[in-house]
Design an enzyme around this catalytic site. Structure first.
Site, PDB file in Angstrom:
ATOM      1  N   TYR A   1      -2.196  -0.325  10.028  1.00  0.00           N
ATOM      2  CA  TYR A   1      -2.324  -0.708   8.618  1.00  0.00           C
ATOM      3  C   TYR A   1      -0.988  -0.668   7.843  1.00  0.00           C
ATOM      4  CZ  TYR A   1      -3.981  -1.170   3.792  1.00  0.00           C
ATOM      5  OH  TYR A   1      -3.812  -1.310   2.473  1.00  0.00           O
TER       6      TYR A   1
ATOM      7  N   SER B   1       1.022  -0.979   0.055  1.00  0.00           N
ATOM      8  CA  SER B   1       0.045   0.042   0.194  1.00  0.00           C
ATOM      9  C   SER B   1       0.905   1.263  -0.058  1.00  0.00           C
ATOM     10  CB  SER B   1      -0.937  -0.055   1.319  1.00  0.00           C
ATOM     11  OG  SER B   1      -1.600   1.232   1.451  1.00  0.00           O
TER      12      SER B   1
END
Length: 339
Positions: free
Chosen positions: A155, A130
């Site tokens: 995350y 990501s």
């Protein structure tokens, strides 16, 4: 392409759209997903129904990547050549409130996939990272050669951990691995927790939309078809390692091991207000706006340097915002039966 491809998270946004593309290419797909309730499971089931009604060879199994025994069984029974790991617990803010979920799914689950790849002579593992790994870095555009040691959410930390663990497996067991840093993916069949989805839903309902950091934000929005085309090209080109890699002067984006990392973005940062305007224009409705402070774990701007990706696969994501939003709004109105 006469190879079996295993896709994890196949009922998710990217997994579903990628599967549709590969089925059109006559590729045999083994799809797994746990159909968790992080967002509306009806949407996930609708994606699966769509896949099952699409011509092609598609086998689906409701399996959680945290379940090592079932993951191993799928690998043993179906013997995929290529694995694309898109299964993950998503959500920056959700990770702050539920950190253990991200450790168990994004790290332990990913290790289960890596172990299965190690034990089954997989030709290429492609996995989702990501743009969140860039964290507190404010040097734009983001380059794969930037240091990414300052995550601002659990995350992001879990995705950085994926990259490090994948590199270790690549080095130890010669598993060709490619990590992909996705930049704000949007488009038809998208995730209901993403801003463009929430904005569209609220605007059509006449409700206020929440605009964080008082609108002073920008994102490199990347259309789903560009993501899928990139994935299609990448999965067919496994890394082999850099023979000339200098361990005394290491280049962050390269390795002696068969492991690579690429940004996948549109190379064009759009302000949040411009993005909202494109949705308003397509809907023909002005949004009621509620300006709020920045949320914990968020970053002000993102912008991808995709030169390494372009050189590797001879492709540059380039869908314009107005075109991508048009396709999303068209799908949204049809799927949710909005006039």
């Amino acid at each position: 392409m006469d190879k079996k491809v295993l896709i994890t998270g196949v009922a998710g946004f990217i997994g579903f759209n990628l599967c549709k593309k590969l089925m059109k290419e006559k590729i045999n797909i083994i799809g797994i997903d746990n159909l968790n309730s992080y967002y509306d499971t009806n949407l996930k089931k609708a994606r699966l129904d769509n896949l099952k009604n699409t011509e092609g060879n598609f086998n689906f199994f409701k399996v959680d990547i945290e379940d090592k025994e079932k993951v191993d069984e799928i690998f043993l029974n179906y013997k995929p050549s290529i694995v694309i790991n898109l299964a993950a617990q998503a959500g920056v803010r959700y990770s702050i409130k539920n950190p253990r979920t991200f450790i168990s799914t994004n790290i332990q689950g990913f290790v289960n996939i890596l172990e299965a790849c190690k034990n089954n002579q997989i030709e290429h593992l492609v996995y989702a990272s990501s743009s969140s790994v860039y964290g507190g870095n404010e040097q734009l555009p983001y380059s794969e050669n930037n240091i990414v040691d300052h995550p601002v959410s659990i995350y992001a930390a879990s995705k950085k951990a994926n990259e490090l663990i994948a590199h270790a497996y690549s080095h130890l067991y010669s598993i060709p691995c490619t990590g992909l840093r996705f930049f704000t993916v949007y488009g038809p069949w998208g995730r209901p927790d993403m801003s463009y989805f929430l904005f569209t839903k609220a605007i059509l309902a006449g409700e206020n939309i929440k605009i964080f950091n008082h609108g002073q934000m920008a994102r490199d929005f990347t259309y789903i078809d560009d993501i899928c085309e990139s994935l299609f090209r990448i999965m067919k080109k496994a890394p082999t390692g850099e023979k000339a890699f200098d361990k005394k002067n290491p280049l962050i984006s390269s390795s002696w091991a068969p492991h690579k990392i690429f940004n996948i973005g549109n190379s064009n940062s759009i302000t949040l207000m411009e993005f909202i305007e494109s949705i308003e224009k397509e809907l023909g409705v002005r949004a009621k706006k509620n300006f709020l402070p920045m949320q914990p774990g968020d970053v002000k701007s993102t912008l991808a340097d995709t030169s390494l990706l372009e050189n590797w696969i001879n492709y540059k994501p380039s869908t314009k915002i107005k075109d991508g939003i048009k396709e999303f709004v068209h799908w949204y109105k049809f799927f949710y039966k909005k006039a």
